[in-house]
Structures are given as structure tokens and as C-alpha cells.
Scaffold this motif. Sequence first.
Motif, PDB file in Angstrom:
ATOM      1  N   GLY A  64       0.635  -1.005   0.094  1.00  0.00           N
ATOM      2  CA  GLY A  64       0.056  -0.106  -0.041  1.00  0.00           C
ATOM      3  C   GLY A  64       0.774   1.060  -0.013  1.00  0.00           C
ATOM      4  O   GLY A  64       0.349   2.476  -0.079  1.00  0.00           O
ATOM      5  N   VAL A  65       2.158   1.407   0.094  1.00  0.00           N
ATOM      6  CA  VAL A  65       3.023   2.363   0.114  1.00  0.00           C
ATOM      7  C   VAL A  65       3.757   2.483  -1.198  1.00  0.00           C
ATOM      8  O   VAL A  65       4.513   1.617  -1.591  1.00  0.00           O
ATOM      9  CB  VAL A  65       3.921   2.285   1.446  1.00  0.00           C
ATOM     10  N   GLY A  66       3.432   3.454  -1.964  1.00  0.00           N
ATOM     11  CA  GLY A  66       4.112   3.738  -3.039  1.00  0.00           C
ATOM     12  C   GLY A  66       5.412   4.143  -3.083  1.00  0.00           C
ATOM     13  O   GLY A  66       6.074   4.518  -2.071  1.00  0.00           O
ATOM     14  N   THR A  67       6.121   3.560  -4.074  1.00  0.00           N
ATOM     15  CA  THR A  67       7.687   3.950  -4.581  1.00  0.00           C
ATOM     16  C   THR A  67       7.806   5.000  -5.383  1.00  0.00           C
ATOM     17  O   THR A  67       7.119   4.832  -6.560  1.00  0.00           O
ATOM     18  CB  THR A  67       8.301   2.627  -4.800  1.00  0.00           C
ATOM     19  N   ILE A  68       8.575   6.004  -5.154  1.00  0.00           N
ATOM     20  CA  ILE A  68       8.760   7.134  -6.119  1.00  0.00           C
ATOM     21  C   ILE A  68      10.251   7.391  -6.433  1.00  0.00           C
ATOM     22  O   ILE A  68      11.025   6.816  -5.858  1.00  0.00           O
ATOM     23  CB  ILE A  68       7.883   8.283  -5.248  1.00  0.00           C
ATOM     24  N   GLY A  69      10.314   7.983  -7.548  1.00  0.00           N
ATOM     25  CA  GLY A  69      11.573   8.494  -8.118  1.00  0.00           C
ATOM     26  C   GLY A  69      11.920   9.995  -7.929  1.00  0.00           C
ATOM     27  O   GLY A  69      11.133  10.659  -7.247  1.00  0.00           O
ATOM     28  N   LEU A 159       6.191   3.036  10.878  1.00  0.00           N
ATOM     29  CA  LEU A 159       5.106   4.023  10.831  1.00  0.00           C
ATOM     30  C   LEU A 159       3.691   3.376  10.656  1.00  0.00           C
ATOM     31  O   LEU A 159       2.763   3.637  11.418  1.00  0.00           O
ATOM     32  CB  LEU A 159       5.067   5.105   9.913  1.00  0.00           C
ATOM     33  N   LEU A 160       3.698   2.373   9.699  1.00  0.00           N
ATOM     34  CA  LEU A 160       2.360   1.648   9.514  1.00  0.00           C
ATOM     35  C   LEU A 160       2.033   0.537  10.815  1.00  0.00           C
ATOM     36  O   LEU A 160       0.737   0.679  11.277  1.00  0.00           O
ATOM     37  CB  LEU A 160       2.735   0.507   8.288  1.00  0.00           C
ATOM     38  N   ALA A 166      -1.054   4.062   5.159  1.00  0.00           N
ATOM     39  CA  ALA A 166      -0.304   3.866   3.959  1.00  0.00           C
ATOM     40  C   ALA A 166      -0.641   4.997   2.870  1.00  0.00           C
ATOM     41  O   ALA A 166       0.543   5.416   2.188  1.00  0.00           O
ATOM     42  CB  ALA A 166      -0.630   2.598   3.387  1.00  0.00           C
ATOM     43  N   THR A 167      -1.542   5.446   2.804  1.00  0.00           N
ATOM     44  CA  THR A 167      -1.934   6.423   1.715  1.00  0.00           C
ATOM     45  C   THR A 167      -1.316   7.809   1.965  1.00  0.00           C
ATOM     46  O   THR A 167      -1.197   8.702   0.923  1.00  0.00           O
ATOM     47  CB  THR A 167      -3.561   6.771   1.846  1.00  0.00           C
ATOM     48  N   LYS A 168      -0.632   7.842   3.128  1.00  0.00           N
ATOM     49  CA  LYS A 168       0.152   9.196   3.472  1.00  0.00           C
ATOM     50  C   LYS A 168       1.534   8.899   3.550  1.00  0.00           C
ATOM     51  O   LYS A 168       2.340   9.640   3.888  1.00  0.00           O
ATOM     52  CB  LYS A 168      -0.342   9.607   5.049  1.00  0.00           C
ATOM     53  N   LEU A 169       2.015   7.778   3.053  1.00  0.00           N
ATOM     54  CA  LEU A 169       3.384   7.352   2.994  1.00  0.00           C
ATOM     55  C   LEU A 169       3.942   7.057   1.493  1.00  0.00           C
ATOM     56  O   LEU A 169       3.241   6.454   0.704  1.00  0.00           O
ATOM     57  CB  LEU A 169       3.710   6.217   3.905  1.00  0.00           C
TER      58      LEU A 169
END
Length: 190
Positions: A64-69, A159-160, A166-169
Amino acid sequence: MVKGLFPTVCAAIVMALPVYAQSSRITEDMAAFKTTVNGQTLAVQRAGASCPPACVQPMQAAPGVGTIGELEVLDFLDIFVSDAKGLLVDSRLPDGYGRGTIPGAVNVPSSTLRPDNPYRDDLLNALGVRTGDFSGAFDLVLFGAGPDDPEAAAAVRSLLDAGYPATKLKYYRGGMAAWEALGLSLAAGQ
């Protein structure tokens, strides 16, 4: 590609790589990787930092936690941090943070988010959590030293476990290693 050429090209690339004095595991459970391609064995090993603790981290820190660049980090700074709705969190220890960090980042070492830290509730309060109510919690992007640093993923999981949505991470897996490899600006950690 011409059949049989692939293994030859792969072998040439592997032979051209520098040889490191220290070999390391890829993950705690994987010392090396082998498979067969077109009847030829293809092997991948890792050299460099010792695993554990510096093991290659999965792309997703937690469900549920997105990975970003990097471009998403810049968007996050512009949309959330500049509007005081989010924090870019450097999860490394203060000495790493002090040597340089991503501009706009704050230092929250992952160890401070573990459940055994008696001050964790105070820290969660500073992140906008009010006695178990996460509705006002900051959106966070967490990063560490790089794709082989377990600290940012551990901070996400802590944190989870505390109830953070998860939507805030978000997880910036590339961390400082990718940021610096791309020649992006650094700020002095304070």
C-alpha cells in the motif's frame, strides 16, 4: 538478437566490470543469482557493502506504500512540503544527514520510530498525529542512503505499525545514492 549472441554479449559485459575485493550477498536470503538463458548460465553476484545490513531492498517498502523517483520527490516538495502539508524525511542517522541531504529534508532516524522508543508518541505528535487520530498527519516521503539501505523501509514499516495510513506514506528507494548519482543539489543537514 541473433541466437547465441546474447550469452556472448553478457559475458563480455561481465568481464568488463571492475573486480571488487569484497563480495557481498544480494539479500540476506540470496548470496548470488543464477539462471539459464539460451542454454547458457547467467550469474549475478554483488560486490561492495556487506549484506547484512546493506542488502538490496525490495522496490516496495510495504503493501500500500508507493515507491517514487526523483521527479516525484520534486513534485512532493513543491506540492506538499512548500504548503506545510508534508515532510521529506531523511531516515539516516544524524551524521549522514549532516554530511548532506536532499534540500527540504528533515532528519528522523528510523530508530526513533521503533515501538521501543519511549518518545515515539511525541514524535508522532510532531508529525500531526493526535492520540491515535491520523487525519491531520503529514504526508511523508521517506528515504535513506540508497537501494541497499534498510533504514527507510524499516521506518515505513514502523509508521504503519503505529497506525500511520499507507496512503500518507511514500518510499524513495533510490535515496541519497541515486540523488547524488544524478548530480542533483544537496543541502547541508542541520
